[in-house]
Structure formats: structure tokens, C-alpha cells
Design an enzyme around this catalytic site. Structure first.
Site, mmCIF file in Angstrom:
data_model
loop_
_atom_site.group_PDB
_atom_site.id
_atom_site.type_symbol
_atom_site.label_atom_id
_atom_site.label_comp_id
_atom_site.label_asym_id
_atom_site.label_seq_id
_atom_site.Cartn_x
_atom_site.Cartn_y
_atom_site.Cartn_z
ATOM 1 N N GLY A 14 0.780 -1.235 0.000
ATOM 2 C CA GLY A 14 0.000 0.000 0.000
ATOM 3 C C GLY A 14 0.809 1.280 0.000
ATOM 4 C CB SER A 15 4.264 2.244 -0.905
ATOM 5 O OG SER A 15 4.405 1.933 -2.265
ATOM 6 C CG ASN A 16 1.730 3.923 -5.738
ATOM 7 O OD1 ASN A 16 2.155 5.053 -5.965
ATOM 8 N ND2 ASN A 16 2.230 2.838 -6.311
ATOM 9 C CE LYS A 67 -12.386 -10.877 -13.417
ATOM 10 N NZ LYS A 67 -11.059 -10.964 -12.836
ATOM 11 C CG MET A 92 -1.489 -8.435 -7.138
ATOM 12 S SD MET A 92 -0.482 -7.560 -8.372
ATOM 13 C CE MET A 92 0.193 -8.951 -9.272
ATOM 14 C CG ASN A 109 -3.205 0.011 -13.046
ATOM 15 O OD1 ASN A 109 -3.122 -0.262 -11.849
ATOM 16 N ND2 ASN A 109 -2.484 -0.614 -13.961
ATOM 17 C CG HIS A 111 2.105 -1.032 -15.754
ATOM 18 N ND1 HIS A 111 1.728 -2.270 -15.310
ATOM 19 C CD2 HIS A 111 3.106 -1.230 -16.640
ATOM 20 C CE1 HIS A 111 2.466 -3.189 -15.911
ATOM 21 N NE2 HIS A 111 3.316 -2.577 -16.730
#
Length: 189
Positions: A14-16, A67, A92, A109, A111
Site C-alpha cells: 500500500g505505498s501508493n 468472478k 492483482m 491504474n 503501472h
């Protein structure tokens, strides 16, 4: 400023997420983080829920039949919290096209490569294996094709001579912490 309600989806440390939470403290930052969702009930990043008093929703994917049921559950949770923006930050699970089109706001997102290069996993090792001179990160809109949505912002750095995948990952991660907030400001300013 009326801030947009945001959910951040994580799977790990969770650093972002932490960098976005700190930015959201600023009155001029256009989002407020209302929900942390994790598909890993043991994700280290869930600690930020308690630290910053943000609702969290850790979900065990295997507790759903499929899903579709998992994603419907997510959509219901997002609607209940009036979420207007999703920021994927190391999440993920690949979201289905049904989920993407069913959510009414933007999905972003971050990346760890300079897309369109190195979609998917192991981006740093792949950059080193190809003797790239530059690496970086990309913030993009999520589309139905993996890591292929419209690019909002990219940041790059030079790859050092004795770089390893781990040192490159750590250096790119620091760039990510700058890029994600900048991209959000760019979208909502």
C-alpha cells in the site's frame, strides 16, 4: 473544493495508497479516499485504514462462486459509499469488462513501466534483460485490455549501470508516489 470520493484497490504493502492519503489531506487535492479495498485479507496496506480512519473492505476472492459474483459484491460496496473514482494501486485482480463498464466513474491504474512497454508483471527484470537505458511508470485509464488504456502521465529515470530488478523497482516506486497524485490533479483540475 468539492472532492471526489475515491476507493483505492490494493493487494500488498500500500505505498501508493499511503502517498495518495497524504496528498488527499491537502485542501487543494481533488479527491478524498473513502474506501480501501483489498483482495488480500492480510495485505500490509490495510493498516492505513486504522492509521487514517478510512473504511476498508478486505475480501477473500475464494469466498465467491465466481468472478461475476465477486465483482458484483465490489460494485455494491462502491455504490453504497458513493465512490466516484477508483485508483488501482498494486491490485492483482484483473477487472472484467463488465465491471469496468458498470462502474460510472473513471478507473485509474499505475503501472511500473513506460507503457506500452512491459505490460503485465516482472517489468523491471524485463527492462534490464532488454538492456533498456530508461525505465519509469505510467498512470493510465483502465480499459478492457490489460495495461492498454489511455495514458494520463508518465515519469522516467535513467537505468544505472549496476542496476538490479530490486533497486530499479525501489527507484521507480518513488516515481510512482509522485506520478499518481500528479495524474489525479491533471484529470480533475
Amino acid at each position: 473544493m468539492i472532492k471526489k470520493n475515491c476507493a483505492v484497490f490494493i493487494s500488498g504493502r500500500g505505498s501508493n495508497l499511503e502517498s495518495l492519503i497524504k496528498e488527499a489531506d491537502n485542501d487543494n487535492f481533488p479527491i478524498q479516499i473513502k474506501l480501501i479495498i483489498s483482495d488480500n485479507i492480510n495485505a500490509i496496506g490495510l493498516k492505513f485504514s486504522k492509521t487514517f480512519n478510512i473504511d476498508s473492505y478486505p475480501i477473500d476472492y475464494s469466498s465467491f462462486k465466481n468472478k461475476k459474483e465477486f465483482e458484483q459484491n465490489l460494485l455494491n460496496k462502491l455504490r453504497n459509499k458513493n465512490i466516484e473514482l477508483i485508483c488501482l494501486a498494486g491490485f492483482m485482480q484483473i477487472l472484467s469488462s463488465e465491471f469496468i463498464t458498470s462502474f460510472s466513474g473513471p478507473i485509474l491504474n499505475i503501472h511500473p513501466s513506460l507503457l506500452p512497454k512491459y505490460k503485465g508483471l516482472n517489468t523491471h527484470q524485463r527492462a534490464l534483460d532488454n538492456n533498456d537505458k530508461v525505465a519509469g511508470c505510467t498512470v493510465h485509464f483502465v480499459s478492457e485490455e490489460l495495461d492498454s488504456g489511455e495514458i494520463i502521465l508518465q515519469k522516467s529515470l535513467k537505468i544505472n549501470e549496476n542496476e538490479t530488478a530490486e533497486t530499479l523497482m525501489n527507484r521507480v516506486l518513488r516515481l510512482e508516489h509522485q506520478a499518481y497524485p500528479e495524474a489525479i490533479k491533471q484529470i480533475f483540475s
